[in-house]
Design a protein around this motif. Structure first.
Motif, short mmCIF file in Angstrom:
data_model
loop_
_atom_site.label_atom_id
_atom_site.label_comp_id
_atom_site.label_asym_id
_atom_site.label_seq_id
_atom_site.Cartn_x
_atom_site.Cartn_y
_atom_site.Cartn_z
N ALA A 210 98.29 86.03 68.92
CA ALA A 210 99.34 85.06 69.25
C ALA A 210 98.76 83.65 69.21
N ASN A 211 99.54 82.72 68.67
CA ASN A 211 99.13 81.31 68.61
C ASN A 211 99.73 80.58 69.81
N VAL A 212 98.88 80.27 70.79
CA VAL A 212 99.31 79.59 72.01
C VAL A 212 99.03 78.10 71.87
N ALA A 213 100.02 77.28 72.21
CA ALA A 213 99.88 75.83 72.09
C ALA A 213 98.79 75.32 73.02
N GLU A 214 98.16 74.21 72.61
CA GLU A 214 97.07 73.66 73.41
C GLU A 214 97.56 73.18 74.78
N ALA A 215 98.85 72.86 74.91
CA ALA A 215 99.37 72.43 76.21
C ALA A 215 99.45 73.59 77.20
N ASP A 216 99.49 74.82 76.69
CA ASP A 216 99.63 75.99 77.56
C ASP A 216 98.38 76.83 77.67
N VAL A 217 97.40 76.61 76.81
CA VAL A 217 96.25 77.50 76.77
C VAL A 217 95.41 77.40 78.04
N GLY A 218 95.53 76.31 78.77
CA GLY A 218 94.73 76.14 79.98
C GLY A 218 95.10 77.10 81.09
N VAL A 219 96.31 77.64 81.08
CA VAL A 219 96.75 78.55 82.14
C VAL A 219 96.70 80.01 81.70
N GLY A 240 101.65 94.52 77.39
CA GLY A 240 100.24 94.46 77.01
C GLY A 240 99.48 93.58 77.99
N LYS A 241 98.22 93.31 77.66
CA LYS A 241 97.37 92.46 78.50
C LYS A 241 96.55 91.54 77.61
N VAL A 242 96.27 90.36 78.14
CA VAL A 242 95.42 89.41 77.42
C VAL A 242 93.98 89.90 77.49
N VAL A 243 93.34 90.06 76.33
CA VAL A 243 91.96 90.54 76.29
C VAL A 243 90.99 89.46 75.84
N GLN A 244 91.49 88.42 75.19
CA GLN A 244 90.58 87.37 74.71
C GLN A 244 91.35 86.11 74.38
N VAL A 245 90.78 84.97 74.74
CA VAL A 245 91.30 83.66 74.34
C VAL A 245 90.20 82.99 73.52
N ARG A 246 90.39 82.93 72.24
CA ARG A 246 89.33 82.45 71.35
C ARG A 246 89.25 80.92 71.39
N ASN A 247 88.01 80.44 71.27
CA ASN A 247 87.77 79.00 71.38
C ASN A 247 88.00 78.25 70.07
N ALA A 248 88.07 78.96 68.97
CA ALA A 248 88.26 78.28 67.68
C ALA A 248 89.68 77.75 67.56
N PRO A 249 89.86 76.45 67.36
CA PRO A 249 91.22 75.91 67.22
C PRO A 249 91.80 76.21 65.85
N ILE A 250 93.13 76.32 65.82
CA ILE A 250 93.87 76.50 64.57
C ILE A 250 94.80 75.30 64.43
N GLN A 253 99.37 71.21 60.33
CA GLN A 253 100.19 70.00 60.36
C GLN A 253 100.02 69.25 61.68
N ASN A 254 98.75 69.07 62.05
CA ASN A 254 98.36 68.33 63.26
C ASN A 254 98.81 68.99 64.56
N VAL A 255 99.22 70.25 64.50
CA VAL A 255 99.58 71.01 65.69
C VAL A 255 98.43 71.99 65.97
N VAL A 256 97.83 71.87 67.14
CA VAL A 256 96.66 72.67 67.50
C VAL A 256 97.10 73.85 68.36
N THR A 257 96.72 75.03 67.95
CA THR A 257 96.96 76.25 68.72
C THR A 257 95.66 77.03 68.83
N TYR A 258 95.65 78.01 69.74
CA TYR A 258 94.48 78.85 69.95
C TYR A 258 94.89 80.31 69.87
N ASP A 259 94.07 81.08 69.18
CA ASP A 259 94.35 82.50 68.98
C ASP A 259 94.10 83.26 70.28
#
Length: 400
Positions: A210-219, A240-250, A253-259
């Protein structure tokens, strides 16, 4: 009769004055739309979209070029590790092996001859019938013959390896997801190994990227519960359950998300690779929360003080605009307007808010269940003020 005219005029004047005063008073009283403070469950979640993928997905390719002679697996085939899944025509590679074997035999014969010559030359040198140069030349020829044998042995080993690579086997136990070639098709492995099969290890255990926006990845944290739906089963909610929040940004079009990787159990095999998942990551939940509508947090009367208005705008601007609910801002101080029973004027009350689901917000302190809060101001009970009639006008002028 004339003596009653002053009294009649006085009574009519008092009635007119009372009517005007009442109309002015009613015109200044506004109607309000209110909402009652209630208790109930509230969930704050971060929403995102993702794709279902197998946990282990291996692309099986070919290390050699050639024509596909046989295929032993197809779509959805169950395979075991080491099982033959494809065969490349081995004729050319078998010929190369035969040629390499002949070259090795030739090199071994040359080595045997070089050993005999070296031994004979040393015997002649011991009898003083040969020079040291002849001995050195014989030894060097022997070493060259030994090196030649190693070279030919390496060429033979490479030819045999290429021949073995004509038989393509599955590296893992699993199921074939896709097949990219047909019998008779030529595969070229000059720069990159061509993909023949894609094999998933175990479809009963899958994951969502899942691509989570940078504004929400902190929580978003590991082991948080996740609810999601897929278009194939719109009325069913999977978990399901969250098993990993990867540090590599995606960045797209100037929109940053995290896998964010979400583990999913798929025992009934309803979920298939590549499905789009609409994900809700549960950030916080309260089963018995005091709830207030968000519209009440946004309402401000026209005569609100600048300090209250500025505080509201600052608090509103400080919230992230990502997924549903955004980040939890527990303990935020807000001002709402409560309409007491029997009173037509709302009173400002400061409250502390908790989690929010985008529609309702938890009230930590400041209000009680059953309180009525203003969410909007409706039109006045009286119509818009009409221009006063001119007593001397007599209506519109008419012309004969």
């Amino acid at each position: 009769m004339k003596r009653f005219f002053p009294w009649i005029a006085l009574i009519v004047g008092l009635l007119i004055i009372a009517f005007v005063v009442r109309q002015c008073r009613n015109g200044s009283i506004a109607n309000y739309q209110t909402a009652t403070i209630t208790r109930g469950p509230i969930t704050q979640a971060v929403t995102a979209t993702g794709t279902l993928n197998p946990v282990v997905n291996v692309q099986v390719g070919s290390q050699v070029s050639g024509n596909i002679a046989k295929l032993f697996a197809d779509f959805n085939s169950q395979v075991k590790a080491g099982q033959v899944v494809a065969q490349i025509d081995p004729a050319l590679f078998q010929a190369t092996v035969t040629q390499a074997e002949g070259d090795l035999a030739n090199a071994q014969a040359a080595l045997e001859l070089a050993r005999i010559n070296a031994k004979r030359t040393q015997e002649l040198f011991a009898k003083k019938t040969s020079s040291q140069a002849d001995v050195d030349q014989a030894v060097a020829t022997l070493h060259q013959a030994e090196a030649g044998v190693k070279i030919k042995q390496g060429a033979l080993d490479k030819a045999k390896a290429d021949l073995e690579h004509c038989t393509i086997t599955s590296p893992i136990d699993g199921v074939v997801i896709s097949r990219s070639v047909d019998v008779g098709q030529t595969v070229a492995a000059s720069l990159q190994a061509p993909v023949i099969f894609a094999i998933a290890n175990d479809l009963t255990k899958m994951q969502i990227d899942a691509n989570v926006a940078e504004a929400d990845v902190g929580v978003v944290k590991i082991d948080q519960n996740v609810d999601f739906t897929v278009d194939a089963f719109p009325m069913q909610t999977f978990h399901g359950k969250v098993v990993q929040v990867r540090n590599a940004p995606i960045t797209v079009q100037n929109v940053v998300t995290y896998d964010t990787v979400i583990g999913v159990s798929n025992q009934d095999l309803k979920l298939k690779p590549g499905m789009t998942a609409n994900v809700s990551i549960i950030i916080a939940h309260n089963d018995d929360a005091l709830q207030i509508k968000n519209a009440a947090l946004r309402y401000r009367p026209p005569d609100a003080t600048p300090v209250e208005t500025k505080r509201t705008e600052t608090s509103r601007a400080g919230r992230p605009g990502g997924g549903r609910g955004g980040a939890a801002h527990e303990g935020d101080e807000r001002t709402v307007y409560v309409l007491p029973s029997g009173d037509s004027h709302p009173q400002p009350v400061k409250i502390k808010t908790g989690i929010s689901d985008g529609i309702m917000t938890e009230v930590v302190e400041g209000l009680q269940e059953g309180d009525r809060v203003v969410t909007a101001e409706l039109a006045s009970t009286t119509n818009a003020p009409q221009p006063s009639a001119n007593p001397f006008g007599g209506g519109p002028r008419r012309f004969p």
